[in-house]
Scaffold this active site. Structure first.
Site, PDB file in Angstrom:
ATOM      1  N   ARG A 187     -34.720 -52.596  -9.148  1.00 18.52           N
ATOM      2  CA  ARG A 187     -34.202 -50.856 -10.483  1.00 18.52           C
ATOM      3  C   ARG A 187     -34.364 -51.642 -11.401  1.00 18.52           C
ATOM      4  O   ARG A 187     -34.857 -52.739 -11.958  1.00 18.52           O
ATOM      5  CB  ARG A 187     -32.557 -51.235  -9.971  1.00 18.52           C
ATOM      6  CG  ARG A 187     -32.263 -49.875  -9.587  1.00 18.52           C
ATOM      7  CD  ARG A 187     -31.141 -50.617  -8.882  1.00 18.52           C
ATOM      8  NE  ARG A 187     -30.458 -50.856  -9.347  1.00 18.52           N
ATOM      9  CZ  ARG A 187     -28.884 -51.267  -9.983  1.00 18.52           C
ATOM     10  NH1 ARG A 187     -28.556 -51.238  -8.760  1.00 18.52           N
ATOM     11  NH2 ARG A 187     -27.970 -51.326 -10.183  1.00 18.52           N
ATOM     12  N   ARG A 191     -14.556 -50.225 -13.079  1.00 20.03           N
ATOM     13  CA  ARG A 191     -15.596 -51.128 -13.732  1.00 20.03           C
ATOM     14  C   ARG A 191     -14.753 -51.587 -14.888  1.00 20.03           C
ATOM     15  O   ARG A 191     -14.686 -52.913 -15.501  1.00 20.03           O
ATOM     16  CB  ARG A 191     -16.797 -50.956 -14.373  1.00 20.03           C
ATOM     17  CG  ARG A 191     -18.166 -50.109 -13.174  1.00 20.03           C
ATOM     18  CD  ARG A 191     -18.669 -50.107 -13.774  1.00 20.03           C
ATOM     19  NE  ARG A 191     -19.930 -51.030 -13.763  1.00 20.03           N
ATOM     20  CZ  ARG A 191     -20.770 -50.632 -12.578  1.00 20.03           C
ATOM     21  NH1 ARG A 191     -20.764 -50.123 -11.465  1.00 20.03           N
ATOM     22  NH2 ARG A 191     -22.212 -51.865 -11.786  1.00 20.03           N
ATOM     23  N   ARG A 243     -33.281 -58.422  -5.807  1.00 20.51           N
ATOM     24  CA  ARG A 243     -33.088 -57.819  -4.935  1.00 20.51           C
ATOM     25  C   ARG A 243     -34.202 -56.202  -5.826  1.00 20.51           C
ATOM     26  O   ARG A 243     -34.880 -56.050  -6.528  1.00 20.51           O
ATOM     27  CB  ARG A 243     -32.068 -56.600  -5.880  1.00 20.51           C
ATOM     28  CG  ARG A 243     -31.428 -55.724  -4.583  1.00 20.51           C
ATOM     29  CD  ARG A 243     -29.968 -55.599  -5.385  1.00 20.51           C
ATOM     30  NE  ARG A 243     -29.419 -55.111  -6.578  1.00 20.51           N
ATOM     31  CZ  ARG A 243     -28.374 -54.966  -6.823  1.00 20.51           C
ATOM     32  NH1 ARG A 243     -27.457 -55.118  -6.579  1.00 20.51           N
ATOM     33  NH2 ARG A 243     -28.436 -54.277  -8.866  1.00 20.51           N
ATOM     34  N   ARG A 278     -25.260 -56.747 -18.182  1.00 21.65           N
ATOM     35  CA  ARG A 278     -24.073 -56.661 -16.999  1.00 21.65           C
ATOM     36  C   ARG A 278     -23.175 -57.634 -16.945  1.00 21.65           C
ATOM     37  O   ARG A 278     -21.750 -57.110 -16.311  1.00 21.65           O
ATOM     38  CB  ARG A 278     -24.460 -55.762 -15.769  1.00 21.65           C
ATOM     39  CG  ARG A 278     -26.098 -54.031 -15.924  1.00 21.65           C
ATOM     40  CD  ARG A 278     -26.946 -54.745 -15.280  1.00 21.65           C
ATOM     41  NE  ARG A 278     -27.047 -54.054 -14.315  1.00 21.65           N
ATOM     42  CZ  ARG A 278     -27.625 -54.712 -12.366  1.00 21.65           C
ATOM     43  NH1 ARG A 278     -28.146 -54.480 -12.509  1.00 21.65           N
ATOM     44  NH2 ARG A 278     -26.376 -53.997 -11.943  1.00 21.65           N
ATOM     45  N   LYS A 290     -21.720 -56.258  -2.924  1.00 23.63           N
ATOM     46  CA  LYS A 290     -20.522 -54.259  -2.601  1.00 23.63           C
ATOM     47  C   LYS A 290     -21.185 -53.821  -1.902  1.00 23.63           C
ATOM     48  O   LYS A 290     -20.971 -53.288  -0.634  1.00 23.63           O
ATOM     49  CB  LYS A 290     -20.035 -53.599  -4.009  1.00 23.63           C
ATOM     50  CG  LYS A 290     -19.850 -55.046  -4.680  1.00 23.63           C
ATOM     51  CD  LYS A 290     -18.843 -54.454  -6.110  1.00 23.63           C
ATOM     52  CE  LYS A 290     -19.513 -53.743  -6.869  1.00 23.63           C
ATOM     53  NZ  LYS A 290     -20.298 -54.749  -7.897  1.00 23.63           N
TER      54      LYS A 290
HETATM   55  P1  ADP Z   1     -24.442 -52.743  -9.812  1.00 21.68           P
HETATM   56  O1  ADP Z   1     -23.070 -52.976  -9.054  1.00 21.68           O
HETATM   57  O2  ADP Z   1     -25.260 -54.295  -9.720  1.00 21.68           O
HETATM   58  O3  ADP Z   1     -24.082 -53.242 -11.265  1.00 21.68           O
HETATM   59  P2  ADP Z   1     -24.149 -49.761 -10.281  1.00 21.68           P
HETATM   60  O4  ADP Z   1     -25.697 -48.983  -9.207  1.00 21.68           O
HETATM   61  O5  ADP Z   1     -22.997 -49.755  -8.944  1.00 21.68           O
HETATM   62  O6  ADP Z   1     -24.169 -51.226  -9.533  1.00 21.68           O
HETATM   63  O7  ADP Z   1     -24.289 -49.765 -11.576  1.00 21.68           O
HETATM   64  C1  ADP Z   1     -25.225 -49.820 -12.405  1.00 21.68           C
HETATM   65  C2  ADP Z   1     -25.148 -48.646 -13.212  1.00 21.68           C
HETATM   66  O8  ADP Z   1     -24.753 -47.156 -13.435  1.00 21.68           O
HETATM   67  C3  ADP Z   1     -24.120 -49.094 -14.335  1.00 21.68           C
HETATM   68  O9  ADP Z   1     -24.631 -50.823 -14.672  1.00 21.68           O
HETATM   69  C4  ADP Z   1     -23.887 -48.784 -15.084  1.00 21.68           C
HETATM   70  O10 ADP Z   1     -24.595 -48.241 -16.260  1.00 21.68           O
HETATM   71  C5  ADP Z   1     -23.575 -47.418 -14.399  1.00 21.68           C
HETATM   72  N1  ADP Z   1     -22.291 -46.845 -13.388  1.00 21.68           N
HETATM   73  C6  ADP Z   1     -21.889 -47.451 -12.138  1.00 21.68           C
HETATM   74  N2  ADP Z   1     -21.019 -47.225 -12.383  1.00 21.68           N
HETATM   75  C7  ADP Z   1     -19.856 -47.093 -13.526  1.00 21.68           C
HETATM   76  C8  ADP Z   1     -18.858 -46.353 -13.690  1.00 21.68           C
HETATM   77  N3  ADP Z   1     -17.921 -47.197 -12.971  1.00 21.68           N
HETATM   78  N4  ADP Z   1     -18.803 -46.771 -15.177  1.00 21.68           N
HETATM   79  C9  ADP Z   1     -19.880 -47.181 -15.969  1.00 21.68           C
HETATM   80  N5  ADP Z   1     -20.809 -46.554 -15.434  1.00 21.68           N
HETATM   81  C10 ADP Z   1     -21.074 -47.133 -14.196  1.00 21.68           C
END
Ligand code: ADP
Length: 211
Positions: A159, A88, A125, A170, A15
């Site tokens: 990360r 999410r 990554r 996750r 994404k």
């Molecule tokens: P990825 O899409 O690879 O999981 P992100 O950078 O989008 O990584 O998110 C990293 C972390 O940030 C998530 O695992 C969560 O802990 C938090 N996070 C991001 N977006 C949300 C959301 N919409 N709701 C809750 N937690 C979030």
């Protein structure tokens, strides 16, 4: 103005990479809740201190906190956005449409991908801490070792939540939440699906057909 784009897909489905391409080639603004949260952690704000352990362990931050952060960082009247990482779960999908998007036009795109591909994509990554450019040790190495092609910064980062055991956590959360979200967007006629197992270029071509 383009309609807004809500991208949904597992961690590692590409994404962020595709959003980056849309920003450079089309008039979109990329808003990633993961990036917003990591910026808060880096600045050591109260919010950042509160969420850092949650993120490192691969859990989700509370819906209200992330929604608030999104509201503070969007200018919906003047810009077309790609929402990446929000929603999410179906509760967030409903919050996004009721509290932010309201009557604005938008489409939701699901990045469909084989689960097997994901773990390898994520653990390999790396990203540039300076400009956010994303690399992969297998499929997208920088031209010079450890140096960002885009901004020249030396020292790409891995990360903490991109390590194998956390990634599995996750993915489990993702698997639990995805179907109700797809049903939500399908029911309101806004869902499109693309095959995200393909190369970056092919996936981008599929995405362009939708927007
Ligand atoms: P990825 O899409 O690879 O999981 P992100 O950078 O989008 O990584 O998110 C990293 C972390 O940030 C998530 O695992 C969560 O802990 C938090 N996070 C991001 N977006 C949300 C959301 N919409 N709701 C809750 N937690 C979030």
């Amino acid at each position: 103005m383009n309609s807004h784009l809500v991208v949904i897909g597992a961690p590692g489905s590409g994404k962020g990479t595709q959003a980056g391409k849309l920003v450079s080639e089309r008039l979109y603004n990329h808003i990633s809740t993961g990036d917003l949260l990591r910026a808060e952690i880096k600045k050591q704000t109260d919010l950042g201190l509160k969420v850092s352990k949650i993120i490192e362990s691969g859990q989700l931050v509370s819906d209200d906190i992330v929604m608030e952060l999104l509201l503070q960082n969007c200018d919906l009247k003047n810009k077309a956005y790609i929402f990446d990482g929000f929603p999410r779960n179906v509760e967030q999908a409903s919050m996004l449409s009721k509290q932010l998007l309201k009557n604005s036009p938008y489409v939701a795109v699901y990045f469909k991908i084989d689960q097997d591909l994901l773990i390898s994509r994520i653990v390999n990554r790396r990203s540039c801490p300076n400009c956010g450019e994303i690399y992969n040790l297998i499929s997208k190495l920088p031209s010079a070792p450890d140096r960002c092609d885009k901004c020249g910064h030396l020292g790409l980062t891995h990360r903490k939540d991109d390590h194998k055991d956390i990634v599995e956590n996750r993915l489990e959360i993702f698997t639990k939440n995805i179907q109700p979200m797809l049903d939500y967007y399908q029911a309101i006629g806004k869902l499109s699906i693309i095959d995200a197992s393909e190369s970056e270029e092919k996936t981008f071509t599929s995405l362009l057909k939708i927007i």
